[in-house]
Design a protein around this motif. Structure first.
Motif, PDB file in Angstrom:
ATOM      1  N   ASP A  32       0.823  -1.210   0.000  1.00  0.00           N
ATOM      2  CA  ASP A  32       0.000   0.000   0.000  1.00  0.00           C
ATOM      3  C   ASP A  32       0.857   1.260   0.000  1.00  0.00           C
ATOM      4  O   ASP A  32       0.467   2.290  -0.566  1.00  0.00           O
ATOM      5  CB  ASP A  32      -0.905   0.024   1.240  1.00  0.00           C
ATOM      6  N   GLU A  57      -1.894  -6.868  -7.284  1.00  0.00           N
ATOM      7  CA  GLU A  57      -2.460  -6.795  -5.943  1.00  0.00           C
ATOM      8  C   GLU A  57      -1.818  -7.824  -5.012  1.00  0.00           C
ATOM      9  O   GLU A  57      -1.278  -8.844  -5.463  1.00  0.00           O
ATOM     10  CB  GLU A  57      -3.977  -7.045  -5.994  1.00  0.00           C
ATOM     11  N   LYS A 106      -4.967  -2.245  -3.672  1.00  0.00           N
ATOM     12  CA  LYS A 106      -4.149  -1.137  -4.176  1.00  0.00           C
ATOM     13  C   LYS A 106      -4.859  -0.335  -5.268  1.00  0.00           C
ATOM     14  O   LYS A 106      -4.797   0.901  -5.278  1.00  0.00           O
ATOM     15  CB  LYS A 106      -2.810  -1.661  -4.693  1.00  0.00           C
ATOM     16  N   THR A 114      -7.411   1.863  -3.585  1.00  0.00           N
ATOM     17  CA  THR A 114      -6.765   2.966  -2.870  1.00  0.00           C
ATOM     18  C   THR A 114      -6.279   4.032  -3.850  1.00  0.00           C
ATOM     19  O   THR A 114      -6.431   5.241  -3.602  1.00  0.00           O
ATOM     20  CB  THR A 114      -5.578   2.437  -2.051  1.00  0.00           C
TER      21      THR A 114
END
Length: 322
Positions: free
Chosen positions: A48, A200, A209, A212
């Protein structure tokens, strides 16, 4: 773009062969299930941590889309987000949160989720594959002067594809926000924001991800758009409606922060201004009364073309000799 509903029990070889970073295996998490809880969390958060840089790398493209959105809204148009699944839910989340923060409404920014509002809480099977729904939505709910922004982590969602095609055919500006640098839908977008976040942690789970990255992109896009439309003074929200005691207290605190006035004075001026934060702020900064401040603001309404003072606050204060 027709796309009849497929039998999920049958293997679609064409889809299996399509390349997308979100469908690749991530070497960093290849042994994820062998780790303890701390190890799993460290891997997830480590991946992340790379997302913000991937979004930052597309700042120029995001800024260009901001200008397109600002121009559209200033001329009475609407920015439309369209997406399916996680992408669509993030679009809805961003759009609805603009109301309490910037006093924006659906005539400025609105979101459309494949499968309809009910798909926000419950997955609607096949909704993302409905090309007809995407095109119909644009034809029925979008108009000349609007902007159509498609969100698709994979960069190939049929619902988004048909929407972008219909928008482009109608002459509307289009954009795509995708986690696939080679997104097949990119040619349909005037603004292609292609976020290179890589595979991912859990293969194909774009709620991670990719989600986000899309949320960060929407945060920057909508916030910059609203600020350019004159909804803040510096980094203070001045379009807040003080409709309850908590919001009144927050508004008074903001006036104190902006002007250095004592809380009692800020509260009094806000009351004299009829609850208008803009009028109260100009009065406090200029040392004049609410009536004179309101008149000055009429000469300097919110205007995104007034670079450096889109809210008109500084200009009104200067006109009053403050």
């Amino acid at each position: 773009m027709s796309n009849p509903r497929r039998d999920p029990s049958r293997l679609d070889v064409d889809l299996v062969g399509l390349a997308s970073p979100t469908e690749e295996r991530n070497p960093a998490s290849a042994e994820l299930d062998t780790l303890d809880a701390r190890g799993m969390v460290d891997v997830i958060l480590g991946e992340d941590a790379t997302v913000a840089a991937a979004v930052q790398a597309r700042s120029a493209e995001i800024a260009a889309l901001v200008e397109t959105c600002v121009a559209a809204i200033a001329d009475g148009g609407t920015v439309h987000y369209l997406g399916a699944g996680t992408s669509g839910r993030l679009a809805v989340l961003d759009a609805v949160e603009l109301a309490p923060t910037f006093d924006a409404d659906e005539s400025m920014v609105t979101a459309h989720l494949a499968g309809g509002p009910g798909a926000f809480l419950t997955a609607v099977e096949g909704a993302e594959d409905s090309a007809a729904q995407g095109a119909q939505l644009v034809r029925e709910q979008c108009r000349e002067g609007d902007v159509v922004i498609g969100l698709a982590a994979s960069g190939r969602t049929p619902f988004v594809a048909s929407a972008l095609e219909a928008a482009r055919a109608a002459g509307m500006p289009t954009a795509l926000i995708s986690a696939n640098p080679a997104a097949p839908l990119a040619p349909l977008a005037d603004h292609a924001i292609l976020l290179d976040v890589g595979p991912e942690v859990v293969t194909g789970s774009t709620r991670m991800k990719a989600g986000t990255a899309q949320k960060l992109t929407l945060n920057a896009l909508s916030t910059a758009t609203m600020v350019r439309l004159g909804t803040t003074f510096g980094n203070l929200m001045i379009q807040v409606r003080p409709t309850n005691e908590k919001l009144v207290a927050r508004t008074v605190r903001m006036l104190v922060q902006a002007s250095g006035a004592e809380p009692e004075e800020a509260a009094r001026v806000l009351e004299d201004a009829g609850g208008s934060v803009r009028v109260a702020l100009v009065a406090l900064l200029s040392g004049t009364d609410a009536r004179a401040s309101a008149a000055a603001l009429e000469d300097f309404p919110r205007d995104p073309r007034r670079i450096g003072d889109p809210a008109g606050i500084r200009s009104a204060v200067a006109a009053l000799g403050g």
